[in-house]
Design an enzyme around this catalytic site. Structure first.
Site, PDB file in Angstrom:
ATOM      1  N   ASP A 156     -10.067 -76.969-114.492  1.00  9.31           N
ATOM      2  CA  ASP A 156     -11.211 -77.842-114.775  1.00  9.31           C
ATOM      3  C   ASP A 156     -12.388 -77.488-113.861  1.00  9.31           C
ATOM      4  O   ASP A 156     -13.539 -77.449-114.279  1.00  9.31           O
ATOM      5  CB  ASP A 156     -10.787 -79.307-114.586  1.00  9.31           C
ATOM      6  N   HIS A 184      -5.873 -84.503-114.392  1.00 11.96           N
ATOM      7  CA  HIS A 184      -6.117 -83.402-115.339  1.00 11.96           C
ATOM      8  C   HIS A 184      -5.945 -83.972-116.742  1.00 11.96           C
ATOM      9  O   HIS A 184      -4.873 -83.889-117.340  1.00 11.96           O
ATOM     10  CB  HIS A 184      -5.152 -82.246-115.088  1.00 11.96           C
TER      11      HIS A 184
HETATM   12  P1  NAX Z   1       4.555 -72.178-123.474  1.00  8.89           P
HETATM   13  O1  NAX Z   1       5.201 -73.120-124.418  1.00  8.89           O
HETATM   14  O2  NAX Z   1       4.011 -70.880-123.977  1.00  8.89           O
HETATM   15  O3  NAX Z   1       5.588 -71.819-122.323  1.00  8.89           O
HETATM   16  C1  NAX Z   1       6.334 -72.775-121.641  1.00  8.89           C
HETATM   17  C2  NAX Z   1       7.612 -72.119-121.229  1.00  8.89           C
HETATM   18  O4  NAX Z   1       8.313 -73.055-120.428  1.00  8.89           O
HETATM   19  C3  NAX Z   1       8.522 -71.774-122.419  1.00  8.89           C
HETATM   20  O5  NAX Z   1       8.875 -70.397-122.339  1.00  8.89           O
HETATM   21  C4  NAX Z   1       9.732 -72.697-122.233  1.00  8.89           C
HETATM   22  O6  NAX Z   1      10.934 -72.063-122.609  1.00  8.89           O
HETATM   23  C5  NAX Z   1       9.682 -72.950-120.748  1.00  8.89           C
HETATM   24  N1  NAX Z   1      10.320 -74.199-120.309  1.00  8.89           N
HETATM   25  C6  NAX Z   1      10.287 -75.419-120.909  1.00  8.89           C
HETATM   26  N2  NAX Z   1      11.026 -76.304-120.217  1.00  8.89           N
HETATM   27  C7  NAX Z   1      11.510 -75.639-119.151  1.00  8.89           C
HETATM   28  C8  NAX Z   1      12.354 -76.000-118.081  1.00  8.89           C
HETATM   29  N3  NAX Z   1      12.851 -77.241-117.993  1.00  8.89           N
HETATM   30  N4  NAX Z   1      12.657 -75.069-117.161  1.00  8.89           N
HETATM   31  C9  NAX Z   1      12.182 -73.815-117.259  1.00  8.89           C
HETATM   32  N5  NAX Z   1      11.408 -73.385-118.263  1.00  8.89           N
HETATM   33  C10 NAX Z   1      11.063 -74.302-119.192  1.00  8.89           C
HETATM   34  O7  NAX Z   1       3.436 -73.024-122.704  1.00  8.89           O
HETATM   35  P2  NAX Z   1       2.234 -72.501-121.821  1.00  8.89           P
HETATM   36  O8  NAX Z   1       1.065 -72.268-122.682  1.00  8.89           O
HETATM   37  O9  NAX Z   1       2.697 -71.394-120.947  1.00  8.89           O
HETATM   38  O10 NAX Z   1       1.900 -73.810-120.977  1.00  8.89           O
HETATM   39  C11 NAX Z   1       2.781 -74.318-120.006  1.00  8.89           C
HETATM   40  C12 NAX Z   1       2.348 -75.688-119.524  1.00  8.89           C
HETATM   41  O11 NAX Z   1       1.065 -75.621-118.919  1.00  8.89           O
HETATM   42  C13 NAX Z   1       2.233 -76.741-120.622  1.00  8.89           C
HETATM   43  O12 NAX Z   1       2.841 -77.927-120.173  1.00  8.89           O
HETATM   44  C14 NAX Z   1       0.742 -76.941-120.747  1.00  8.89           C
HETATM   45  O13 NAX Z   1       0.417 -78.235-121.207  1.00  8.89           O
HETATM   46  C15 NAX Z   1       0.304 -76.745-119.321  1.00  8.89           C
HETATM   47  N6  NAX Z   1      -1.117 -76.469-119.094  1.00  8.89           N
HETATM   48  C16 NAX Z   1      -1.685 -77.009-117.995  1.00  8.89           C
HETATM   49  C17 NAX Z   1      -2.994 -76.793-117.672  1.00  8.89           C
HETATM   50  C18 NAX Z   1      -3.613 -77.396-116.464  1.00  8.89           C
HETATM   51  O14 NAX Z   1      -4.822 -77.217-116.276  1.00  8.89           O
HETATM   52  N7  NAX Z   1      -2.909 -78.097-115.596  1.00  8.89           N
HETATM   53  C19 NAX Z   1      -3.870 -75.983-118.561  1.00  8.89           C
HETATM   54  C20 NAX Z   1      -3.111 -75.070-119.454  1.00  8.89           C
HETATM   55  C21 NAX Z   1      -1.861 -75.650-120.029  1.00  8.89           C
HETATM   56  O15 NAX Z   1      -2.194 -76.448-121.130  1.00  8.89           O
END
Ligand code: NAX
Length: 323
Positions: A156, A184
């Site tokens: 952000d 956030h």
């Molecule tokens: P993806 O769905 O591409 O990847 C997430 C990965 O996490 C998957 O490979 C899944 O298998 C794995 N996973 C899920 N649960 C797990 C667990 N308990 N232990 C280990 N691995 C696990 O998502 P991606 O685009 O990489 O985003 C990841 C996270 O970042 C999401 O929650 C998203 O909302 C968050 N974000 C946060 C942002 C921020 O500014 N704080 C911005 C970007 C993003 O939206």
């Protein structure tokens, strides 16, 4: 080497993040690293493929890449823990549902980090809702100091800088003094009252109406705009922000006086103690941050801040049984 554990390592953000950690962009050009990736069992094969690609890059600083679906193993002796993986928001799911769904994951990971990571491990939570996920994980910590548990609002912060730079027609390096307060989420408060463009107050260069309306709205809703345009959520920019957060925490903010980090509130600015709240933070030594206190906030910022405080207090109440 510094050991960096990354969860969700085979996801979109992970795929942008791991290569840049391994190249030295996060911890500096002289700092060897070992990456410890954690994935769900069903994504472990994909993570092994990413590990093969990392090996194939021949990064001089990469001293090892370990993959696991066992948190105790993945967090073992980790100096830096980047909690990227979380359950995504499904169709029709409310933010409150998402918080409840993610609660158990962050309890388990918080316990495992506290039991297995280095005693002074530094943690950043990226997986959403990141402030409250961080609160839940940190509540499990008995050994690792509470101040080491942080969440990411750097994206952000960088988005705000990007908007100002684009509008003023300058490079992002000319912008300073931006702060993101709070959660956030769309309730966040982008504060540019002390921001400068090339050393001059932003208000001297940019139109007041644009700053009050368009700028504010664009920063708050940028995540949604990216999804609408790309069909997927921000990934490379999110990885970049996670990298910046850890880089600056370790190596300092360079010429910038402070950056935005969501950290445990100690009550400054009337923010309830313990909330994981985005503040302006300055880095005083490697791995030492300090909340910048005593800033004079405008009435408009104070008014907006109440909304983000209320939201975070509500989120904390909704998971009080998990804390
Ligand atoms: P993806 O769905 O591409 O990847 C997430 C990965 O996490 C998957 O490979 C899944 O298998 C794995 N996973 C899920 N649960 C797990 C667990 N308990 N232990 C280990 N691995 C696990 O998502 P991606 O685009 O990489 O985003 C990841 C996270 O970042 C999401 O929650 C998203 O909302 C968050 N974000 C946060 C942002 C921020 O500014 N704080 C911005 C970007 C993003 O939206």
């Amino acid at each position: 080497p510094i050991r960096v554990a990354v969860t969700g390592a085979a996801g979109q953000i992970g795929y942008s993040l791991l290569f840049r950690i391994a190249s030295g962009e996060m911890l500096g050009p002289d700092q060897p690293v070992i990456i410890q990736g954690l994935e769900l069992p069903m994504a472990l094969g994909a993570l092994e493929g990413v590990a093969m690609e990392l090996t194939d890059c021949g990064f001089p600083l990469l001293h090892g890449i370990e993959t696991s679906s066992n948190p105790d193993e993945a967090f073992g002796d980790a100096d830096v823990v980047m909690l990227v993986g979380s359950k995504p928001r499904g169709p029709g799911m409310l933010r409150s549902d998402l918080i409840r769904e993610n609660g158990p994951i962050f309890i388990g990971q918080g316990k495992s980090i506290d039991a297995n990571a280095a005693a002074d491990a530094k943690i950043i939570v990226v997986g959403n809702p990141c402030n409250t996920n961080c609160l839940i994980a940190a509540a499990q910590a008995k050994r690792i100091p509470k101040a080491n548990w942080t969440a990411m609002t750097r994206l952000d912060h960088n988005r705000a800088i990007g908007q100002l730079a684009q509008k003023a027609g300058v490079g992002a390096g000319d912008i300073d003094g931006v702060t993101i307060w709070g959660n956030h989420s769309p309730t966040m408060v982008p504060d540019i009252d002390r921001a400068t463009i090339g050393g001059k107050p932003v208000a001297d260069t940019l139109d007041a109406a644009w700053l009050a309306d368009e700028f504010d709205g664009t920063v708050r809703t940028r995540g949604k705009a990216i999804i609408n345009a790309r069909g997927k959520s921000s990934a490379a920019s999110a990885a970049n922000a996670a990298l910046d957060h850890i880089h600056d925490w370790f190596l300092g903010t360079g010429d910038s006086p402070y950056v935005s980090m969501a950290v445990p509130s100690k009550g400054d600015y009337g923010i309830p103690e313990g909330l994981i709240f985005s503040f302006p933070c300055r880095i005083t030594a490697p791995w030492q941050y300090e909340i910048v206190t005593g800033l004079d906030l405008s009435d408009s910022v104070r008014d907006k801040m109440q909304g983000t405080i209320d939201e975070l207090v509500g989120e904390r109440e909704s998971v009080s049984d998990l804390l």
